[in-house]
Write a protein that holds these residues in place. Sequence first.
Motif, PDB file in Angstrom:
ATOM      1  N   LEU A 275       0.814  -1.212   0.000  1.00  0.00           N
ATOM      2  CA  LEU A 275       0.000   0.000   0.000  1.00  0.00           C
ATOM      3  C   LEU A 275       0.851   1.268   0.000  1.00  0.00           C
ATOM      4  N   SER A 276       1.899   1.289   0.798  1.00  0.00           N
ATOM      5  CA  SER A 276       2.693   2.504   0.907  1.00  0.00           C
ATOM      6  C   SER A 276       4.125   2.118   1.239  1.00  0.00           C
ATOM      7  N   PRO A 277       5.054   3.081   1.127  1.00  0.00           N
ATOM      8  CA  PRO A 277       6.444   2.755   1.443  1.00  0.00           C
ATOM      9  C   PRO A 277       6.629   2.320   2.903  1.00  0.00           C
ATOM     10  N   GLN A 278       5.721   2.820   3.785  1.00  0.00           N
ATOM     11  CA  GLN A 278       5.877   2.458   5.199  1.00  0.00           C
ATOM     12  C   GLN A 278       4.918   1.341   5.602  1.00  0.00           C
ATOM     13  N   ALA A 279       4.513   0.497   4.662  1.00  0.00           N
ATOM     14  CA  ALA A 279       3.483  -0.502   4.933  1.00  0.00           C
ATOM     15  C   ALA A 279       3.889  -1.434   6.073  1.00  0.00           C
ATOM     16  N   VAL A 280       2.921  -1.684   6.968  1.00  0.00           N
ATOM     17  CA  VAL A 280       3.085  -2.695   8.016  1.00  0.00           C
ATOM     18  C   VAL A 280       1.901  -3.643   7.908  1.00  0.00           C
ATOM     19  N   PRO A 281       2.093  -4.908   7.610  1.00  0.00           N
ATOM     20  CA  PRO A 281       3.360  -5.540   7.257  1.00  0.00           C
ATOM     21  C   PRO A 281       3.800  -5.127   5.850  1.00  0.00           C
ATOM     22  N   ASN A 282       5.074  -5.171   5.607  1.00  0.00           N
ATOM     23  CA  ASN A 282       5.617  -4.727   4.323  1.00  0.00           C
ATOM     24  C   ASN A 282       5.591  -5.883   3.320  1.00  0.00           C
ATOM     25  N   LYS A 283       4.376  -6.397   3.040  1.00  0.00           N
ATOM     26  CA  LYS A 283       4.245  -7.548   2.147  1.00  0.00           C
ATOM     27  C   LYS A 283       3.256  -7.193   1.038  1.00  0.00           C
ATOM     28  N   PRO A 284       3.557  -7.620  -0.169  1.00  0.00           N
ATOM     29  CA  PRO A 284       2.655  -7.265  -1.273  1.00  0.00           C
ATOM     30  C   PRO A 284       1.530  -8.284  -1.481  1.00  0.00           C
ATOM     31  N   ILE A 285       0.524  -7.861  -2.239  1.00  0.00           N
ATOM     32  CA  ILE A 285      -0.499  -8.789  -2.724  1.00  0.00           C
ATOM     33  C   ILE A 285      -0.577  -8.636  -4.239  1.00  0.00           C
ATOM     34  N   ILE A 286      -1.189  -9.639  -4.873  1.00  0.00           N
ATOM     35  CA  ILE A 286      -1.454  -9.487  -6.307  1.00  0.00           C
ATOM     36  C   ILE A 286      -2.930  -9.142  -6.476  1.00  0.00           C
ATOM     37  N   ASP A 287      -3.180  -8.037  -7.163  1.00  0.00           N
ATOM     38  CA  ASP A 287      -4.554  -7.647  -7.467  1.00  0.00           C
ATOM     39  C   ASP A 287      -4.960  -8.361  -8.755  1.00  0.00           C
ATOM     40  N   LYS A 288      -5.863  -9.337  -8.596  1.00  0.00           N
ATOM     41  CA  LYS A 288      -6.248 -10.188  -9.731  1.00  0.00           C
ATOM     42  C   LYS A 288      -6.800  -9.379 -10.906  1.00  0.00           C
ATOM     43  N   ASN A 289      -7.514  -8.281 -10.569  1.00  0.00           N
ATOM     44  CA  ASN A 289      -8.167  -7.520 -11.636  1.00  0.00           C
ATOM     45  C   ASN A 289      -7.183  -6.818 -12.556  1.00  0.00           C
ATOM     46  N   SER A 290      -5.995  -6.494 -12.046  1.00  0.00           N
ATOM     47  CA  SER A 290      -5.071  -5.792 -12.923  1.00  0.00           C
ATOM     48  C   SER A 290      -3.857  -6.654 -13.303  1.00  0.00           C
ATOM     49  N   CYS A 291      -3.735  -7.852 -12.723  1.00  0.00           N
ATOM     50  CA  CYS A 291      -2.571  -8.705 -13.003  1.00  0.00           C
ATOM     51  C   CYS A 291      -2.664  -9.328 -14.397  1.00  0.00           C
ATOM     52  N   ARG A 292      -1.595  -9.196 -15.171  1.00  0.00           N
ATOM     53  CA  ARG A 292      -1.612  -9.704 -16.539  1.00  0.00           C
ATOM     54  C   ARG A 292      -1.767 -11.226 -16.565  1.00  0.00           C
ATOM     55  N   PHE A 293      -1.106 -11.904 -15.618  1.00  0.00           N
ATOM     56  CA  PHE A 293      -1.209 -13.365 -15.581  1.00  0.00           C
ATOM     57  C   PHE A 293      -2.654 -13.803 -15.340  1.00  0.00           C
ATOM     58  N   PHE A 294      -3.312 -13.166 -14.370  1.00  0.00           N
ATOM     59  CA  PHE A 294      -4.686 -13.575 -14.062  1.00  0.00           C
ATOM     60  C   PHE A 294      -5.652 -13.185 -15.180  1.00  0.00           C
ATOM     61  N   ARG A 295      -5.332 -12.109 -15.898  1.00  0.00           N
ATOM     62  CA  ARG A 295      -6.238 -11.673 -16.967  1.00  0.00           C
ATOM     63  C   ARG A 295      -5.970 -12.388 -18.279  1.00  0.00           C
ATOM     64  N   GLU A 296      -4.681 -12.574 -18.593  1.00  0.00           N
ATOM     65  CA  GLU A 296      -4.374 -13.075 -19.925  1.00  0.00           C
ATOM     66  C   GLU A 296      -3.713 -14.445 -19.912  1.00  0.00           C
ATOM     67  N   GLY A 297      -3.380 -14.930 -18.708  1.00  0.00           N
ATOM     68  CA  GLY A 297      -2.831 -16.279 -18.600  1.00  0.00           C
ATOM     69  C   GLY A 297      -1.333 -16.371 -18.825  1.00  0.00           C
ATOM     70  N   LYS A 298      -0.698 -15.250 -19.148  1.00  0.00           N
ATOM     71  CA  LYS A 298       0.757 -15.320 -19.241  1.00  0.00           C
ATOM     72  C   LYS A 298       1.383 -14.059 -18.664  1.00  0.00           C
ATOM     73  N   CYS A 299       2.622 -14.213 -18.218  1.00  0.00           N
ATOM     74  CA  CYS A 299       3.406 -13.115 -17.646  1.00  0.00           C
ATOM     75  C   CYS A 299       4.374 -13.732 -16.644  1.00  0.00           C
ATOM     76  N   ARG A 300       3.882 -13.993 -15.407  1.00  0.00           N
ATOM     77  CA  ARG A 300       4.663 -14.660 -14.354  1.00  0.00           C
ATOM     78  C   ARG A 300       5.995 -13.963 -14.074  1.00  0.00           C
ATOM     79  N   VAL A 301       6.061 -12.649 -14.373  1.00  0.00           N
ATOM     80  CA  VAL A 301       7.319 -11.937 -14.137  1.00  0.00           C
ATOM     81  C   VAL A 301       7.678 -11.944 -12.658  1.00  0.00           C
TER      82      VAL A 301
END
Lengths: 649, 277
Positions: A275-301
């Motif tokens: 969410l922000s540079p000072q995020a607690v916990p500092n862990k990311p999530i994948i937003d399915k709606n904007s993720c290329r892999f979830f939308r198009e089936g390829k990417c996995r970067v």
Amino acid sequence: MKKIGLFICHCGSNIAGTIDIPEVKKFFSEYDDIEISDDYKYMCSEPGQKKLRDAIVERGLNGVVVACCSPRMHEITFRNAAVSAGLNPYKVEIANIREQCSWVHQKEKDKATKKSIDIIKTMIEKVKRDEALQPIEFDITKRALVIGGGIAGITAAVDIANAGYEVVLVEKRHSIGGKMLELSETFPTLDCAQCTLTPKTVEAGRHPKIKLMVYSEVEEVKGYIGNFDVKIRRKASYVDWNKCTGCGLCQEKCPSKTESEFDHGLGERKAIYTLSPQAVPNKPIIDKNSCRFFREGKCRVCEKVCPVQAINYEMKDEVIEEKVGAIVVATGYEILETEKIPEYGYGMYKDVIDGLQFERLNSASGPTAGEIRRPSDGKVPKEVVFIKCVGSRDPEKGIPYCSRICCMYLGKHARLYKHKVPDGQAYLFYMDIRSFGKGYEEFIQQSMEEANLLYIRGRVARIMQEGDKLVVWGVDTLSGRKVEIKADMVVLGTAVVPSKGATELAKVLRTATDEYGFFNEAHIKLKPVESMTGGIYLAGCAQAPKDIPDTVAQAGAAAAKVLSLFGQEKMVQEPLIACVDTDLCSGCGVCVTACPFDARMLDVDEKISIVNEALCQGCGACVSACPNKACQLRNASPKTYMAMVDKYL
Amino acid sequence: MKKITYYPGCTLHSTAYEYGDSTEAVLKYLGIEWQEIPDWNCCGAASAKSLNHKLSILLPARNIKNASTLNNDIYVPCAGCYNNMMKAKRALENAEERQNIEKSLGKFESIPEVYPLMRLFTDKAILEKLSQSKLKTDVKVASYYGCAFVRPEEVLQNENPEIPQSIDNILNAVGLETVEWPLKSFCCGGDLSLADSSVVSVLVEKIINYAKEAGANAIVTACPLCQANLEMRQKEPFPIFYFTEILGIAMGIDNEKWWKKHLVDPRDLVSKIKGGK
């Protein structure tokens, strides 16, 4: 043989001014089962209570009627007095001859005296039939659930945890800090919001007694004060947080960008993001709606670049069960969407922004790195109009209440704007200025006199786009003139509204919200942090719009309430609840559906209905629903009430 | 076939003859049967309400009563008439006020629905019918509603008073592009047109400038007072149409008589709307 004591209170002249007390006293001195008929100027005073205690001991009373004010006022006083003299408290009843007699019949003294005698007669019948009851005791689960990880929830959680109790802190987004983390500086001191908040978020994140559950939502709550069973859904983050080190490489390399919610649409974020540079916990999530892999089936970067193989596209939601004894609701607020404000362009004009968007523009971590640049073309705006009470205090928009923070934060915004754009002009349209807090009025005065902000008392009728300018039509009600400002940017102080899902959460918690969707307190003055449901407490804007100082104070108060609950050995509940005559019950289950507190259930083996004593509130819904008259309220059976009515008639 | 009760009001038979005539032509083309309210009277216009509240309710209430015998919804083309009739209808919906009205006018058997004329054409089936007559033109217009079709919102409960949409939808159906502009329901000053024209010219100038700036070649309205006022108080010729006239052009049933009633000659633009350059 009944030995009942009757004590008639004068309540100064409140009762004695209307009712002929010597007459009433005399009437009952020769009355069946009355051992003593006495009176006193203030029965609730210490000498008055002593009369009652002495009479119980000396005369061996086995029942007491106090004829005085409403039982809501002093029933507990006299019951405690009786206990200290050795009488069961449930053998003490109040005959309300003040609210229900002397106060309402002040001009009919004779009739009032007669009516007070009738009221006392009925209560004597009740006391004669009252059983000695024992309070119900049960164990308390001394863990707390805090819903919402903003400043309110964090404060409450840390306070409870510091007292040594475990806290489950549930937050909908994937890091804590809430709205306050989005703010640039805060009024009235103009200090950086992150600087004041992050020590708190870090403390909550590291506290050994706090179990942080972010990206999670409360789904089900069963049970009762002292013993709640909670189901919490932890949404799939697609990142194994046990492995993730928060290095940020995935965010850097992710090719998909979308509008940032944290920046309120003014900036962009990646599909995998914190969410922000000072995020607690500092862990990311994948937003399915904007993720290329979830939308198009390829990417996995992200999977390829992650040095610790933490990406897991197969992750599923988890439902976690927790047992807690108390719940603090700190779900915060949203602001009214500008799309709902037609006269200011329905959110169509890019340079008409709301207060939170301005916070992001002004924030060093925001989309412009803290430079004031307008969204449409990135120009530094030289004329900025700030409008207060947008939606708030406007019954036609369905929001008659004051949002309480806008007067101050728009003043603050304008001050900060002038700091950064000294040759710019800030106009503030206001209805009145509500600067109620400590240091607030001084702040506003300084804004007007020293910071050269132009305050205009009046409303804005319309905003229209004209070329690259926004034409603001308003009125100055002090000079009585129409005002037209060609502005570069407009900032709206839109109304504070409950956070999305508050009403649904209230249903899950079986507690009430007001007509706007804010959680209802049990009493607006005397129980401002208790909800309508036992064991559930309120903190921050979930209850009503408020500023940070008030939110922190309320969160502390909610924590104190939780701690005073946890400080008890056992939960004690009034025994005046439903019971079942097992001979009459046919096990039909009507009471189970009638009960609003889930306190009734069927005993499958015995084929009868039973009462969960901890949940039952003694409302009587099952009593009236029961076709066999098998459900009864203790010390309030139909027989007792018929006897009372008979005496009256 | 759809049947409606029609209340032309005074203007559609007189000063706004082109609105009345184009409305009837379009209704006929679409096969909609209409009956005028029997023995209708003036709605009270602006005069009754500024002099006598009771009269301002009783005049349109009488029209409603006469219309109730026809058992169809009432459609009103004029904004002022519609506004007055809705106020009378709301009064009739209140038991106490209805009693007072009935003391003067006798008992009401039923109260028909009252709609602005635009509502008839935004019906899905009729919109589909309209879209069979497509204009091919690059002319753009600004749809203009004025105040009385949309305000007061709680009385009319018609359409969004800030950004009304019905005229746009109707014009778009026949292939005419409408521009987005902010003054769709801005007051044109109609009631002050004669009493204080200096106020009115300022308002009219604003409306026309904004419409031009948004890229419109003309304004299309549904209110006879707005239409007259916008034409009368403007500086440089800018045609003001009724939406029914545009429908007439699209259907190929427009009439030279209509254009002669305009204070600003629209004939050049009419030929452009028809597809000419």
